[in-house]
Design an enzyme around this catalytic site. Structure first.
Site, PDB file in Angstrom:
ATOM      1  N   SER A 162     -34.479  19.605  10.001  1.00  0.00           N
ATOM      2  CA  SER A 162     -35.371  18.766   9.204  1.00  0.00           C
ATOM      3  C   SER A 162     -35.713  17.516  10.008  1.00  0.00           C
ATOM      4  O   SER A 162     -36.209  17.631  11.128  1.00  0.00           O
ATOM      5  CB  SER A 162     -34.707  18.416   7.858  1.00  0.00           C
ATOM      6  OG  SER A 162     -35.617  17.739   7.018  1.00  0.00           O
ATOM      7  N   THR A 163     -35.435  16.323   9.498  1.00  0.00           N
ATOM      8  CA  THR A 163     -35.820  15.080  10.158  1.00  0.00           C
ATOM      9  C   THR A 163     -35.294  15.021  11.586  1.00  0.00           C
ATOM     10  O   THR A 163     -34.097  15.177  11.824  1.00  0.00           O
ATOM     11  CB  THR A 163     -35.260  13.872   9.376  1.00  0.00           C
ATOM     12  OG1 THR A 163     -35.619  14.004   8.004  1.00  0.00           O
ATOM     13  CG2 THR A 163     -35.801  12.568   9.941  1.00  0.00           C
ATOM     14  N   HIS A 189     -38.331  21.931   8.210  1.00  0.00           N
ATOM     15  CA  HIS A 189     -39.018  21.322   7.069  1.00  0.00           C
ATOM     16  C   HIS A 189     -40.293  20.638   7.570  1.00  0.00           C
ATOM     17  O   HIS A 189     -40.247  19.659   8.304  1.00  0.00           O
ATOM     18  CB  HIS A 189     -38.116  20.285   6.396  1.00  0.00           C
ATOM     19  CG  HIS A 189     -36.887  20.865   5.781  1.00  0.00           C
ATOM     20  ND1 HIS A 189     -35.804  20.098   5.415  1.00  0.00           N
ATOM     21  CD2 HIS A 189     -36.556  22.150   5.458  1.00  0.00           C
ATOM     22  CE1 HIS A 189     -34.871  20.875   4.896  1.00  0.00           C
ATOM     23  NE2 HIS A 189     -35.310  22.127   4.914  1.00  0.00           N
ATOM     24  N   MET A 283     -31.968  15.304   7.075  1.00  0.00           N
ATOM     25  CA  MET A 283     -31.385  14.675   5.903  1.00  0.00           C
ATOM     26  C   MET A 283     -31.102  15.705   4.828  1.00  0.00           C
ATOM     27  O   MET A 283     -31.858  16.655   4.652  1.00  0.00           O
ATOM     28  CB  MET A 283     -32.339  13.609   5.362  1.00  0.00           C
ATOM     29  CG  MET A 283     -31.773  12.768   4.234  1.00  0.00           C
ATOM     30  SD  MET A 283     -32.910  11.449   3.764  1.00  0.00           S
ATOM     31  CE  MET A 283     -31.893  10.589   2.555  1.00  0.00           C
ATOM     32  N   ASP A 286     -29.363  20.976   2.848  1.00  0.00           N
ATOM     33  CA  ASP A 286     -29.927  22.308   3.035  1.00  0.00           C
ATOM     34  C   ASP A 286     -29.275  22.963   4.251  1.00  0.00           C
ATOM     35  O   ASP A 286     -29.146  22.351   5.312  1.00  0.00           O
ATOM     36  CB  ASP A 286     -31.440  22.215   3.239  1.00  0.00           C
ATOM     37  CG  ASP A 286     -32.123  23.566   3.207  1.00  0.00           C
ATOM     38  OD1 ASP A 286     -31.529  24.525   2.684  1.00  0.00           O
ATOM     39  OD2 ASP A 286     -33.263  23.655   3.708  1.00  0.00           O
TER      40      ASP A 286
END
Length: 345
Positions: A162-163, A189, A283, A286
């Site tokens: 993600s991030t 993501h 973050m 998940d």
């Protein structure tokens, strides 16, 4: 209190963004109308986060990110239009050191941004807790000569991020040799307007054939699929070393779609050959349920370490499950992946 520098060439957009953030209790310490002003303001104010427009006069956002990261690194979140050009520019900015991005819902002058204020605030807060130095990633290269190595047959590699993830994913696929013949699934993501461009970028820089997932897509050895934004990617069938995926718009998981957990669980339920799971910077939690599922089938799981993660949420929560076999810095991930499928001779 989180301190923000807002950078946008539109006075209207600067005002809207500032109002959204200040209403959420975030302190906007300064504004800038172009990249050149932004570089100066970063040094003067040392903000916790910079929200950076892409297209600006005098110095654009991509150039400004590079200069800021070289002179005075701070977490930067790009504000990008939902266009092909916007996606390419945003990915360039991430390469230069930006941590994350937020897609303007209706173009460069996004009059309905206020309706998405909660999501904007959440993204700003996540970027505020990131480590900008972790974004300075060189291409990963395997430290071994793989020509004489033997690997397990028909392995699958599933990566979740993600991030801060796009740079790491790109580095892994650039450094991964073709010899192990992985089938690769990547869940990053990212909005659906960006995943296609991300796939093309990876395809151009990898020994593997990479494309955005489509419903019913099949891949074999040497091929990779990037989960399409706003769709869960599920492995629906596996036969003779080839896997098939279906795309679903069922409810978001952990408030995201695609979700790492959904893909990893389907991998564990469907694939009978060797599997390697990798969880990267991001973050939230998940991926934690996904690594448990992969662990239950006896497969190996790697996690990116805290020092090289922009945000240590996803790998940190996965490690807490007790299912992660190795925790590695970003530069060691390719060799770690190869170890999971290397046959001892």
């Amino acid at each position: 209190m989180t301190r923000i520098l807002v950078v946008d060439d539109s006075h209207f957009m600067r005002t809207v963004i500032t109002d959204i953030l200040e209403d959420a209790g975030i302190n906007v310490v300064a504004q800038a109308s172009n990249g050149r002003e932004a570089v100066t303001q970063v040094v003067e104010h040392d903000p916790d986060v910079v929200t950076m427009d892409v297209e600006m006069p005098e110095m654009n956002g991509i150039e400004a990110v590079e200069k800021i990261m070289n002179r005075h690194p701070v977490p930067i979140m790009m504000l990008s239009a939902l266009t092909t050009e916007g996606a390419d520019s945003t990915l360039d900015a991430l390469d230069n050191g930006a941590v994350d991005f937020f897609a303007k819902p209706s173009g460069t002058i996004s009059t309905d941004l206020s309706a998405h204020g909660e999501a904007l605030v959440e993204t700003v807060k996540s970027v505020a807790g990131s480590d900008p130095s972790a974004q300075q990633i060189s291409s990963i290269e395997s430290s071994r000569d793989t020509h004489d190595e033997e690997y397990a047959e028909t392995p699958t590699l599933v990566i979740g991020a993600s991030t801060g993830g796009p740079n790491v994913v790109e580095s892994i696929l650039e450094g991964l040799p073709r010899a192990p013949d992985f089938r690769i699934l990547v869940v990053q993501h990212m909005p659906d307007q960006f995943t296609g461009r991300f796939a093309k970028r990876l395809d151009a820089n990898s020994a593997y054939s990479v494309r955005e997932a489509e419903d019913g897509a099949r891949i074999g050895g040497g091929e990779a699929l990037i989960a399409k934004g706003d769709y869960h990617m599920i492995v629906s069938n596996y036969r003779s070393g080839r896997l098939r995926v279906k795309l679903e718009q069922s409810e978001p998981v952990h408030s995201v779609r695609p979700a790492i957990d959904v893909t990893m669980k389907s991998v564990a339920e469907t694939i009978t050959d060797p599997v390697t799971g990798v969880v990267l910077t991001g973050m939230g939690s998940d991926g934690s349920a996904g690594v448990k599922a992969i662990d239950r089938i006896g497969s190996q799981i790697l996690a990116q370490n805290e020092a090289t993660s922009a945000v240590f949420g996803i790998p940190g929560r996965a490690i807490e499950t007790g299912c992660v076999d190795e925790v590695l810095p970003v530069e060691d991930l390719v060799d770690g992946i190869l170890r999971t499928v290397r046959v001892n001779t």
